[in-house]
Scaffold this motif. Sequence first.
Motif, PDB file in Angstrom:
ATOM      1  N   TYR A  99      14.817  12.019  -1.931  1.00 12.30           N
ATOM      2  CA  TYR A  99      14.888  11.593  -2.967  1.00 12.30           C
ATOM      3  C   TYR A  99      14.995  10.458  -3.357  1.00 12.30           C
ATOM      4  CZ  TYR A  99      16.442  11.634  -7.568  1.00 12.30           C
ATOM      5  OH  TYR A  99      16.522  11.653  -9.537  1.00 12.30           O
ATOM      6  N   ALA A 100      16.012   9.418  -2.733  1.00 16.07           N
ATOM      7  CA  ALA A 100      16.041   7.589  -2.692  1.00 16.07           C
ATOM      8  C   ALA A 100      14.833   7.258  -2.721  1.00 16.07           C
ATOM      9  CB  ALA A 100      17.188   7.376  -1.951  1.00 16.07           C
ATOM     10  N   ASP A 101      14.098   7.803  -1.318  1.00 17.33           N
ATOM     11  CA  ASP A 101      12.221   7.284  -1.192  1.00 17.33           C
ATOM     12  C   ASP A 101      11.782   8.028  -2.152  1.00 17.33           C
ATOM     13  OD1 ASP A 101      10.481   6.357   1.380  1.00 17.33           O
ATOM     14  OD2 ASP A 101      10.195   8.048   1.098  1.00 17.33           O
ATOM     15  N   LYS A 102      12.047   7.976  -2.497  1.00 16.23           N
ATOM     16  CA  LYS A 102      10.250   9.018  -3.721  1.00 16.23           C
ATOM     17  C   LYS A 102      11.155   7.590  -4.807  1.00 16.23           C
ATOM     18  CE  LYS A 102      10.508  13.975  -2.306  1.00 16.23           C
ATOM     19  NZ  LYS A 102      10.035  15.344  -2.580  1.00 16.23           N
ATOM     20  N   LEU A 103      12.292   8.592  -5.581  1.00 11.86           N
ATOM     21  CA  LEU A 103      12.902   7.240  -6.776  1.00 11.86           C
ATOM     22  C   LEU A 103      12.194   6.152  -6.477  1.00 11.86           C
ATOM     23  CD1 LEU A 103      14.169   6.528  -9.526  1.00 11.86           C
ATOM     24  CD2 LEU A 103      15.789   6.641  -8.477  1.00 11.86           C
ATOM     25  N   THR A 104      12.600   4.836  -5.311  1.00 10.30           N
ATOM     26  CA  THR A 104      12.244   3.920  -5.144  1.00 10.30           C
ATOM     27  C   THR A 104      10.377   3.757  -4.900  1.00 10.30           C
ATOM     28  OG1 THR A 104      14.563   3.631  -3.193  1.00 10.30           O
ATOM     29  CG2 THR A 104      12.387   2.280  -3.241  1.00 10.30           C
ATOM     30  N   ALA A 153      18.329  -0.195  -3.128  1.00  6.64           N
ATOM     31  CA  ALA A 153      19.625   0.636  -2.858  1.00  6.64           C
ATOM     32  C   ALA A 153      20.805   1.006  -4.302  1.00  6.64           C
ATOM     33  CB  ALA A 153      19.911  -1.409  -3.378  1.00  6.64           C
ATOM     34  N   PHE A 154      19.337   0.582  -5.474  1.00  3.03           N
ATOM     35  CA  PHE A 154      19.692   1.809  -6.875  1.00  3.03           C
ATOM     36  C   PHE A 154      19.811   3.486  -6.350  1.00  3.03           C
ATOM     37  CE2 PHE A 154      18.244   4.362 -10.839  1.00  3.03           C
ATOM     38  CZ  PHE A 154      20.180   4.197 -11.465  1.00  3.03           C
ATOM     39  N   ALA A 155      18.242   3.271  -5.337  1.00  3.67           N
ATOM     40  CA  ALA A 155      18.059   5.050  -5.417  1.00  3.67           C
ATOM     41  C   ALA A 155      19.176   5.194  -3.859  1.00  3.67           C
ATOM     42  CB  ALA A 155      16.281   4.981  -4.866  1.00  3.67           C
ATOM     43  N   LYS A 156      19.542   4.676  -3.190  1.00  8.66           N
ATOM     44  CA  LYS A 156      19.542   5.663  -2.304  1.00  8.66           C
ATOM     45  C   LYS A 156      21.767   5.411  -2.850  1.00  8.66           C
ATOM     46  CE  LYS A 156      17.841   3.125   1.638  1.00  8.66           C
ATOM     47  NZ  LYS A 156      17.619   1.771   2.483  1.00  8.66           N
ATOM     48  N   ALA A 157      22.298   4.984  -3.334  1.00 12.26           N
ATOM     49  CA  ALA A 157      23.212   4.614  -4.246  1.00 12.26           C
ATOM     50  C   ALA A 157      23.314   6.247  -4.871  1.00 12.26           C
ATOM     51  CB  ALA A 157      24.145   3.749  -4.957  1.00 12.26           C
ATOM     52  N   LEU A 158      22.313   6.672  -5.532  1.00 16.31           N
ATOM     53  CA  LEU A 158      22.239   7.850  -6.421  1.00 16.31           C
ATOM     54  C   LEU A 158      22.895   8.849  -5.407  1.00 16.31           C
ATOM     55  CD1 LEU A 158      20.172   7.107  -9.253  1.00 16.31           C
ATOM     56  CD2 LEU A 158      22.418   7.109  -9.925  1.00 16.31           C
ATOM     57  N   GLN A 159      21.765   8.519  -4.480  1.00 13.18           N
ATOM     58  CA  GLN A 159      21.351  10.082  -3.987  1.00 13.18           C
ATOM     59  C   GLN A 159      22.834  10.189  -2.343  1.00 13.18           C
ATOM     60  OE1 GLN A 159      17.407  10.572  -1.368  1.00 13.18           O
ATOM     61  NE2 GLN A 159      18.829  11.170   0.524  1.00 13.18           N
ATOM     62  N   ALA A 160      23.406   9.129  -3.044  1.00 13.81           N
ATOM     63  CA  ALA A 160      24.901   9.258  -1.640  1.00 13.81           C
ATOM     64  C   ALA A 160      25.973   9.906  -2.647  1.00 13.81           C
ATOM     65  CB  ALA A 160      24.834   7.793  -1.541  1.00 13.81           C
ATOM     66  N   ALA A 177       0.659  -1.205  -0.419  1.00 12.67           N
ATOM     67  CA  ALA A 177      -0.003   0.307   0.172  1.00 12.67           C
ATOM     68  C   ALA A 177       1.018   0.908  -0.012  1.00 12.67           C
ATOM     69  CB  ALA A 177      -1.131  -0.013   1.106  1.00 12.67           C
ATOM     70  N   THR A 178       0.477   2.351  -0.849  1.00  5.34           N
ATOM     71  CA  THR A 178       1.170   3.262  -1.420  1.00  5.34           C
ATOM     72  C   THR A 178       0.650   4.200   0.237  1.00  5.34           C
ATOM     73  OG1 THR A 178       0.982   3.445  -3.202  1.00  5.34           O
ATOM     74  CG2 THR A 178       1.496   5.841  -2.262  1.00  5.34           C
ATOM     75  N   PRO A 179       1.957   4.993   1.400  1.00  6.77           N
ATOM     76  CA  PRO A 179       2.710   5.853   1.998  1.00  6.77           C
ATOM     77  C   PRO A 179       1.395   6.613   1.996  1.00  6.77           C
ATOM     78  CG  PRO A 179       3.989   4.919   1.409  1.00  6.77           C
ATOM     79  CD  PRO A 179       3.455   4.103   0.366  1.00  6.77           C
ATOM     80  N   GLN A 180       1.463   7.838   2.591  1.00  5.21           N
ATOM     81  CA  GLN A 180       1.495   9.085   2.642  1.00  5.21           C
ATOM     82  C   GLN A 180       2.784   9.573   1.991  1.00  5.21           C
ATOM     83  OE1 GLN A 180      -2.003  10.898   2.465  1.00  5.21           O
ATOM     84  NE2 GLN A 180      -2.458   8.235   2.527  1.00  5.21           N
ATOM     85  N   VAL A 181       3.178  10.351   0.533  1.00  9.23           N
ATOM     86  CA  VAL A 181       3.783  11.630   0.722  1.00  9.23           C
ATOM     87  C   VAL A 181       3.005  13.038  -0.488  1.00  9.23           C
ATOM     88  CG1 VAL A 181       4.844   9.725  -0.066  1.00  9.23           C
ATOM     89  CG2 VAL A 181       3.260  10.309  -1.395  1.00  9.23           C
ATOM     90  N   SER A 182       3.333  13.218  -0.022  1.00  9.45           N
ATOM     91  CA  SER A 182       3.681  15.054  -1.026  1.00  9.45           C
ATOM     92  C   SER A 182       2.570  14.775  -1.909  1.00  9.45           C
ATOM     93  CB  SER A 182       4.533  15.683  -1.052  1.00  9.45           C
ATOM     94  OG  SER A 182       5.846  15.763  -1.599  1.00  9.45           O
TER      95      SER A 182
END
Length: 301
Positions: free
Chosen positions: A279-284, A263-270, A126-131
Amino acid sequence: MMDQINTLDVNALIALKRAAHENTPESIKATAKQFEALFLQMVLKSMRETVPKDGMLDSESTKFYEGLGDQQLAAVLAQRGGVGLAASIERQLLQQAGLPPADAKPVTGSSLKSLLPSGVMPAAPATPQVSPKVSAAINAPASDAQRFVENLWPQATEAARTLNVPAHFLVGQAALETGWGKSELRTADGRPTYNLFNIKAGKGWTGATVDSATTEYENGVAQTRVERFRAYGSYAEAFQDYARLVQQSPRYAAAQGQGDAAAFAKALQAGGYATDPAYADKLTKVINGNTLRQGLVASAR
């Protein structure tokens, strides 16, 4: 009626096509499973395209038989529960047909996890609450996602092969950056820049540019300012430049070869791809979201 689907059996597929026009619970279940099988087949194909093909036993013949095997594997996985997509489609079709919902419990996709990397389209939670902005990127109309995927899939596949990652990771990032193409950067006279990944024009960039307002974060605080971005002549150029940037920069080394979306998203943000701390959470969320999943399925029909 169609408990077992053999993808090489023409009569079975004809029967499925005929059943798709019926509004019975049995025909709807069979149709939903076949849609999921098509989706899984596309995922398997995308994964194979990221694997180098330069071995002594690699040939057009082996590719042909691998393709047939993937077709049947996808059909079997869909029949045994799949990733939960068939159940979702079945519920929607039953509702549209005015029929009562199926009694089956939601599937978890555990059978698929034993065969595929964890980052390849697991059953969507289930999609959590986001902006509101991110929610729009995750929950865009399926028709928008379908057009976006169809326009970009060949270029995304080529870039993904360079980075050894699934192609839908790159489509998902382009969707987040441009709002499924609706917020793509344009020149002052309205011409497209094809900059799907909002890559800025640094000192070493000698190509065309466009100035645009953007939101940057400093110490977690959002600030709006004007930055200079790269402009390309086509989407193919945009994907090639993105792949070159990620491949050649040591900052993004951990993103290459990733099979897991988070992991892909976190690597980009890092590596500093974006200043947004979320950003990583949004991309995931976009990569693993229903909108991209539905767009991939629709474009594969």
